[in-house]
Enzyme design. Structure first.
Site, PDB file in Angstrom:
ATOM      1  N   SER A 223       0.952  -0.893   0.236  1.00 10.31           N
ATOM      2  CA  SER A 223       0.468  -0.184   0.341  1.00 10.31           C
ATOM      3  C   SER A 223       0.710   1.194  -0.039  1.00 10.31           C
ATOM      4  CB  SER A 223      -0.892  -0.067   1.234  1.00 10.31           C
ATOM      5  OG  SER A 223      -1.394   0.335   1.184  1.00 10.31           O
ATOM      6  N   ASP A 433      -8.704  -3.427  -6.980  1.00  9.56           N
ATOM      7  CA  ASP A 433      -8.021  -3.151  -5.355  1.00  9.56           C
ATOM      8  C   ASP A 433      -8.482  -1.726  -4.802  1.00  9.56           C
ATOM      9  OD1 ASP A 433      -6.221  -2.085  -3.151  1.00  9.56           O
ATOM     10  OD2 ASP A 433      -4.610  -2.879  -3.972  1.00  9.56           O
ATOM     11  N   HIS A 462      -6.961  -5.827  -1.303  1.00  9.84           N
ATOM     12  CA  HIS A 462      -6.330  -5.399  -1.045  1.00  9.84           C
ATOM     13  C   HIS A 462      -5.314  -5.686  -0.683  1.00  9.84           C
ATOM     14  CE1 HIS A 462      -3.952  -0.919  -0.204  1.00  9.84           C
ATOM     15  NE2 HIS A 462      -3.987  -1.132   0.630  1.00  9.84           N
TER      16      HIS A 462
END
Length: 499
Positions: A223, A433, A462
């Site tokens: 991320s 995502d 994710h």
């Protein structure tokens, strides 16, 4: 049972691993050659590994603390602490170096992340090949922490602005955004404000490398950690070994563009949930994906008019976004919708620990890295556009936040991600995502040029490695970390059955 990446990254009690960002276009970028000269340890210090803090519960982890400069332009000036951890290889004969990890955020604590990765299926041959290193980035957790003195109400409001249906809604929210910005700028840790940036965290990473006595650093970041890794690979191109970036932000990091892309991410991902709920009529949310989608808008409108058990429309939208981070959370989301729809008790949502610090650290980094649009009118225009393009969330994620009122001084421009350096970056990305949509990952891939290869997986959620079920993508990352071999070209992995 695997711990989902979502649980490591969620940002508020009821919503949103999303945070206000800053605009790419508003601030000129800087090449690595133009970044301030930094000083790293010429010889390694002695790391004294010992017990970890009580809230880091894995018995195999060892912890330590090192000091780094607050401002790398003045390396002998004020120092701050960085807490680090180690999951040591149990096969010293197979150990090839260290693998530094970051779970994302910004604001996410990473001291326990090596144990999270190991418990989530990080392959044994990777664990044998590396000492897996975690750290709480500057401003976070057991490192020198920052604060914005956020009240409980401000923490509950989270990082998404309330959904704005009109220009007046945006103007009304500006007052709350200004209040938070002023609290950050006048807090007892405001002296860290100009220096709590992604570039300085990358410099801290290189100080960790030097302190451990390692000539090079391998890396696994998820991320926001993808952007942190991209910045490190750009600032220190010859000191990176094998760099894995998972669930990728665009080359501008968590800027205003990325913030607005959360709405695109929800639209990309939501059909997976609509199909899940439609196939299970016991939830009563509809028997076709179209009916489930209509139920979303019905519930959002109803809760905006009259909250149920303290859940309003904004919390409903944010919680829906957050629970779409992993397929395994879809039953919980469907039960949440069902409870709200029928006014039954809502399943309890445990509060996140250290939420004030998590949110404050995010504001420090995101608002400090680059500049947000600075006028209410710009946010009003953006909301009007995104509310039409992405009606589920666009009226919220294009809205105004504290970064609009952040102090204007910047120590340095943001790092420009580019193609200079060795070809040692592997990007891995889910096609659907919600938090870091594929469109942003593709932009980062183009920015890296020949430095990177990208593996995409035909799945939603994710986080890919080692959290996902796609063996094609998983094997590509494991092979790279253990042998250095990447796919010869960008690779698209077909959908595989879920576990």
């Amino acid at each position: 049972m695997r711990r989902t990446l979502s649980l490591a990254l969620t940002a508020t009690v009821v919503a949103a691993a999303a945070i206000p960002g800053v605009s790419v276009a508003a601030t000129p970028k800087v090449s690595v050659a133009a970044t301030p000269k930094v000083s790293v340890a010429a010889t390694p210090d002695t790391v004294r590994w010992g017990p970890c803090p009580e809230d880091v519960t894995s018995p195999r982890l060892e912890c330590s603390t090192l000091e780094v400069p607050l401002d790398y332009r003045h390396p002998d000036g004020r120092q701050i602490e960085i807490a680090i951890s180690r999951l040591a290889s149990e096969k010293p004969s197979r150990r090839r170096g260290v693998l530094l990890t970051d779970p994302g955020g910004p604001g996410g604590a990473g001291l326990d992340y090596p144990a999270v990765l190991a418990g989530s299926g990080l392959p044994r041959k990777v664990l044998d090949s590396y000492d897996v290193i975690g750290f709480d980035p500057r401003g976070v957790g057991h490192s020198t922490p920052v604060t914005c003195d956020l009240t409980q109400e401000q923490q509950y409001r989270g990082n998404f602005a309330p959904y704005a249906h009109t220009a007046a809604d945006v103007a009304r929210e500006a007052g709350n955004a200004l209040t938070v910005a002023e609290q950050c700028a006048t807090s007892r840790t405001a002296w860290m404000l100009p220096h709590t940036t992604t570039a300085n965290t990358a410099r801290d990473m290189d100080r960790i490398r030097a302190t451990l006595g390692e000539p090079k650093l391998s890396y696994l970041g998820h991320s926001y950690g993808s952007y942190l890794g991209a910045v490190y690979a750009t600032m220190f191109p010859e000191r990176g070994d094998r760099v894995v970036l998972d669930s990728n932000l665009g080359p501008g990091g968590y800027d205003a563009t990325a913030m607005r892309l959360f709405a695109r991410g929800l639209e990309d991902r939501f059909p997976d949930f609509a199909a899940f709920a439609a196939a299970r009529p016991e939830y009563g949310l509809g028997t076709t994906p179209r009916q489930v989608t209509a139920k979303f808008f019905e519930l959002a409108e109803r809760l905006e008019a009259k909250p149920v058990q303290g859940i309003d429309g904004n919390a409903f939208r944010g919680f829906t976004f957050d629970r779409l981070y992993a397929d395994g959370l879809m039953p919980q989301l469907a039960e949440f919708w069902q409870a709200l729809d029928t006014d039954r008790p809502v399943p309890s949502i445990p509060p996140l620990p250290n939420l004030e610090n998590l949110m404050a650290a995010r504001f420090y980094v995101i608002c400090g890295d680059t500049r947000w649009p600075g006028t209410v009118r710009e946010y009003q225009r953006n909301v009007a556009v995104d509310r039409l393009k992405y009606p589920m969330l666009g009226g919220s994620t294009a809205g105004i936040g504290p970064c609009a009122f952040w102090p204007t001084e910047r120590v340095e421009p943001p790092v420009r991600i580019g193609g200079r350096g060795p070809s040692n970056v592997l990007m891995v990305q889910n096609e659907r995502d919600p938090g870091t949509p594929l469109t942003g990952a593709r932009k980062l891939r183009r920015a890296f040029g020949e430095r990177a290869t990208m593996v995409t997986a035909d799945q939603g959620g994710h986080g890919v490695y080692p959290f996902g079920p796609n063996t094609c993508a998983e094997d590509a990352v494991t092979t790279f970390l253990t042998t250095g071999q990447r796919p010869a070209r960008d690779l698209a992995c077909a959908a595989e059955p879920s576990e």
